[in-house]
Design a protein around this motif. Structure first.
Motif, PDB file in Angstrom:
ATOM      1  N   ILE A 294      26.847   8.191  -2.955  1.00  0.00           N
ATOM      2  CA  ILE A 294      26.482   8.786  -4.419  1.00  0.00           C
ATOM      3  C   ILE A 294      25.367   8.782  -5.296  1.00  0.00           C
ATOM      4  O   ILE A 294      25.802   9.417  -5.856  1.00  0.00           O
ATOM      5  N   ARG A 295      23.912   8.312  -4.389  1.00  0.00           N
ATOM      6  CA  ARG A 295      22.887   8.802  -5.004  1.00  0.00           C
ATOM      7  C   ARG A 295      22.520  10.126  -5.001  1.00  0.00           C
ATOM      8  O   ARG A 295      22.403  10.726  -5.593  1.00  0.00           O
ATOM      9  N   TRP A 296      23.557  10.805  -3.846  1.00  0.00           N
ATOM     10  CA  TRP A 296      22.669  12.613  -3.363  1.00  0.00           C
ATOM     11  C   TRP A 296      24.175  12.776  -4.219  1.00  0.00           C
ATOM     12  O   TRP A 296      23.290  13.835  -5.379  1.00  0.00           O
ATOM     13  N   GLY A 297      25.460  12.539  -4.545  1.00  0.00           N
ATOM     14  CA  GLY A 297      25.707  13.349  -5.826  1.00  0.00           C
ATOM     15  C   GLY A 297      25.500  13.380  -6.938  1.00  0.00           C
ATOM     16  O   GLY A 297      25.439  14.389  -7.724  1.00  0.00           O
ATOM     17  N   ALA A 298      25.160  11.895  -7.348  1.00  0.00           N
ATOM     18  CA  ALA A 298      24.437  11.879  -9.081  1.00  0.00           C
ATOM     19  C   ALA A 298      23.068  12.915  -8.936  1.00  0.00           C
ATOM     20  O   ALA A 298      23.096  13.330 -10.146  1.00  0.00           O
ATOM     21  N   ILE A 299      22.309  13.253  -8.070  1.00  0.00           N
ATOM     22  CA  ILE A 299      20.641  14.187  -8.304  1.00  0.00           C
ATOM     23  C   ILE A 299      22.043  15.641  -8.280  1.00  0.00           C
ATOM     24  O   ILE A 299      21.656  16.091  -8.928  1.00  0.00           O
TER      25      ILE A 299
END
Length: 336
Positions: A294-299
């Protein structure tokens, strides 16, 4: 290394400044040659050049804030990054040697110079090329050993590094996601799951690399030659690094090899436990893998606004379109 950018990207003032500080980079150096900017580097400039002196030619890398001044909001700062790289080297971690940290008087902005290590960083090639077939047999174990060495560095030496609990990290990235203009139900579901399954704080917080993955490792046919990109280092749960390495986005299509697209989790965990003396918490690692996704998705999702406003580069556009891939990964992870 990545391919050089076009000659039009070269800066005469940068060359002049490097010539002026050449003796500080390498004793008795008197000239600079073959300056070229490398492609890649989503948050920093990467330049390759050769210093020339009495002992011959020596290839170097300059890692510099964009235009010498712009620093990412989440990065630790290049001076601190150089200090961390030096500490990691003393702990046995394979890293480039830091030769010089830029000073304001140098006229080059913020950054540091390190020795150039040849190898491959493109994840797709690392997981698929026959050139790295032998290396792939031990890469997962090698990564376990290297992560244990990183986590053995005394975190008390770096009191200035960020310390955030898992709850704070979830809140941070939820805010990043909601700052965008697109509502993604899968992201909403994942954030709720993370908030309701927060792992316990680690018994021994550690120095966490923060971006240890396939793509930030310099690989040769024999294995890992260097760990790169320390700008997201912080103090926290060492399981975070292991979970991040297993995020599907860093498998480059080889989804059946959960460690970086090249290895098994059992090999990673066994090597880590042997080297570190810490017990691997598999439940926490799964949480960190979902958090990392989810961190990469938000980025990625935020990359659209960055592309339109502040950073209209091809790299930024390519990153922005990958948000949908992370939604698929999250559905798979949450259904297990």
């Amino acid at each position: 290394m990545d391919a050089p950018a076009s000659p039009a990207a070269l800066e005469p003032t940068l060359l002049d400044s490097l010539i002026r500080i050449a003796p500080s980079i390498s004793p008795h150096a008197n000239a600079i040659d073959n300056l070229e900017r490398l492609s890649g580097g989503a948050t920093q400039e990467i330049w390759r050049f050769v210093v020339i002196g009495p002992n011959g030619r020596d290839s170097k890398i300059l890692r510099r804030a964009r235009q010498g001044a712009k620093v990412g909001e989440t990065g630790i700062g290049l001076e601190m990054e150089a200090e961390l790289v030096a500490a990691a080297a003393a702990a046995g971690v394979p890293v480039p040697r830091v030769d010089y940290v830029l000073r304001p008087a140098d006229g080059l902005g913020r950054g540091y110079v390190m020795n150039c290590i040849d190898g491959e960083t493109l994840g797709g090639r690392i997981v698929k090329s026959e050139k790295f077939a032998a290396a792939r047999q031990t890469l997962a174990s090698d990564c376990g050993t290297i992560l244990a060495q990183i986590h053995a560095v005394d975190p008390a030496r770096f009191a200035w590094l960020d310390r955030r609990s898992p709850v704070q990290l979830v809140d941070q990235w939820l805010a990043v996601y909601r700052a965008g203009s697109v509502v993604r139900p899968v992201f909403e579901l994942a954030f709720r799951w993370l908030a309701s399954h927060v792992p316990a704080d680690p018994d021994r917080p550690a120095l966490v690399h923060g971006d240890f993955r396939n793509g930030n490792l310099m690989i040769g046919p024999e294995g890992v030659r260097a760990v790169l990109d320390w700008e997201l280092a912080h103090i926290g749960d060492p399981m975070e690094d292991l979970g991040w390495l297993c995020v599907n986005s860093w498998r480059f299509g080889c989804i059946d090899r959960p460690v970086g697209g090249f290895g098994r989790q059992e090999d990673l965990f066994d090597a880590y436990e042997r080297q570190s003396g810490r017990r691997v918490n598999r439940t926490a690692i799964r949480w960190w893998e979902i958090f990392g996704t989810i961190r990469w998705g938000a980025i990625c999702a935020g990359g659209l606004a960055n592309f339109r406003l502040a950073d209209p580069t091809i790299e930024r556009a390519m990153i922005a379109r990958r948000a949908s891939e992370t939604e698929i990964d999250l559905l798979r992870l949450l259904s297990d």
